[in-house]
Design a protein around this motif. Structure first.
Motif, short mmCIF file in Angstrom:
data_model
loop_
_atom_site.label_atom_id
_atom_site.label_comp_id
_atom_site.label_asym_id
_atom_site.label_seq_id
_atom_site.Cartn_x
_atom_site.Cartn_y
_atom_site.Cartn_z
N TYR B 35 65.98 52.26 79.33
CA TYR B 35 65.54 52.97 78.15
C TYR B 35 66.23 52.37 76.92
N GLN B 37 67.41 53.57 73.01
CA GLN B 37 67.61 54.71 72.12
C GLN B 37 67.99 54.21 70.74
N GLN B 41 67.08 59.38 67.59
CA GLN B 41 65.83 59.50 68.32
C GLN B 41 66.06 59.72 69.80
N GLY B 42 64.98 60.06 70.47
CA GLY B 42 65.05 60.19 71.92
C GLY B 42 64.97 58.84 72.59
N LEU B 43 64.85 58.84 73.90
CA LEU B 43 64.82 57.61 74.68
C LEU B 43 63.39 57.16 74.91
N LEU B 45 61.05 54.36 77.21
CA LEU B 45 61.09 53.58 78.44
C LEU B 45 60.68 52.14 78.19
N TYR B 48 60.54 49.91 84.35
CA TYR B 48 61.04 50.65 85.48
C TYR B 48 60.66 49.93 86.77
N GLY B 58 57.10 49.67 80.73
CA GLY B 58 57.10 51.00 80.15
C GLY B 58 56.35 51.00 78.84
N PHE B 88 70.85 51.27 71.36
CA PHE B 88 71.68 51.66 72.50
C PHE B 88 70.78 51.62 73.72
N LEU B 90 70.15 52.27 77.74
CA LEU B 90 70.59 53.10 78.86
C LEU B 90 69.82 52.76 80.11
N GLN B 101 66.65 61.64 87.19
CA GLN B 101 67.25 60.37 86.83
C GLN B 101 68.69 60.58 86.40
N TYR B 102 69.54 59.69 86.87
CA TYR B 102 70.96 59.72 86.51
C TYR B 102 71.25 58.47 85.70
N PHE B 103 72.05 58.63 84.67
CA PHE B 103 72.22 57.57 83.69
C PHE B 103 73.59 56.90 83.74
N GLY B 104 73.60 55.63 83.34
CA GLY B 104 74.83 54.90 83.15
C GLY B 104 75.40 55.17 81.77
N PRO B 105 76.56 54.55 81.45
CA PRO B 105 77.24 54.82 80.19
C PRO B 105 76.62 54.12 78.99
#
Lengths: 117, 112
Positions: B35, B37, B41-43, B45, B48, B58, B88, B90, B101-105
């Motif tokens: 993703y 960002q 704003q939001g994320l 895609l 994937y 995406g 940014f 992600l 979904q689990y995200f990285g840093p």
């Protein structure tokens, strides 16, 4: 039209106040999933909750609670007795099957919550 | 500890340069995502992958490329064709498509 609307761009409260973050969604799917994520200043998105479209029961987890109402297409998030550590950007997201047949996650634009001591 | 790692934390790109962002997960998840960002704003895609050796575009894939040669790894290359790469980035993973979904840093990419 936006599929996930978080109308509150920024909210500021004083510690110990209750606060509700609104989320309104739009979908033609009968089976879909709704999520809330927290993004602290470090940047990583932290998963908070997942709710499927068939389960309208409200959920409570400690100081957090969620109200899912299909009739109004809303999935609101309430923090009770807010704390400074709750300061973050909160995202609501919708998982649905798109026109291309894939299941995609669509995010709202986020609500920045600032909790003042 | 199981989780998702992204490196580097900050990345600087010069004009005309391709750069690659790393994403590794040890959660044994089949699906992985990238993703973008932008501030406030939001994320959105980018790409994937639901399984090794397969990936799909995406919503904003132009100027990006990916590979999925291993289940654990899903690197993203930001090519010189991406004219506004500052953002940014992600990475996320899930057991399968459509699941949580689990995200990285994240990796913050800046253009010099």
């Amino acid at each position: 039209a936006q599929k996930v609307t978080q109308a509150q761009t920024e909210i500021s409260v004083v510690e110990k106040e209750d606060v509700t973050l609104d989320c309104v969604y739009e979908t033609r799917d009968t089976t879909y999933y709704l999520f809330w994520y927290k993004q602290p200043p470090s940047g990583e998105l932290v998963f908070l909750i997942r709710r499927n479209s068939f389960d309208e029961q409200n959920e409570i987890s400690g100081r957090y609670s969620w109200n899912f109402q299909k009739s109004t297409s809303s999935f609101n998030f309430t923090i009770t007795a807010s704390q400074v550590v709750d300061s973050a950007v909160y995202f609501c997201a919708l998982s649905e099957v798109t026109d291309t047949g894939r299941r995609a996650l669509t995010f709202g634009s986020g609500t920045r919550l600032q909790v003042q001591p | 500890d199981g989780g998702i790692t992204q490196s580097p934390k900050y990345l600087f790109r010069k004009e005309g340069q391709n750069v690659t962002l790393s994403c590794e997960q040890n959660l044994n998840h089949d699906a992985m995502y990238w993703y973008r960002q932008d501030p406030g704003q939001g994320l959105r895609l980018i790409y994937y992958s639901q399984i090794v050796n397969d990936f799909q575009k995406g919503d904003i894939a132009e100027g990006y490329s990916v590979s999925r040669e291993k289940k654990e790894s899903f690197p993203l290359t930001v090519t010189s064709a991406q004219k506004n790469p500052t953002a940014f980035y992600l990475c996320a993973s899930s057991i399968s498509g459509g699941q949580t979904q689990y995200f990285g840093p994240g990796t913050r990419l800046l253009v010099l």
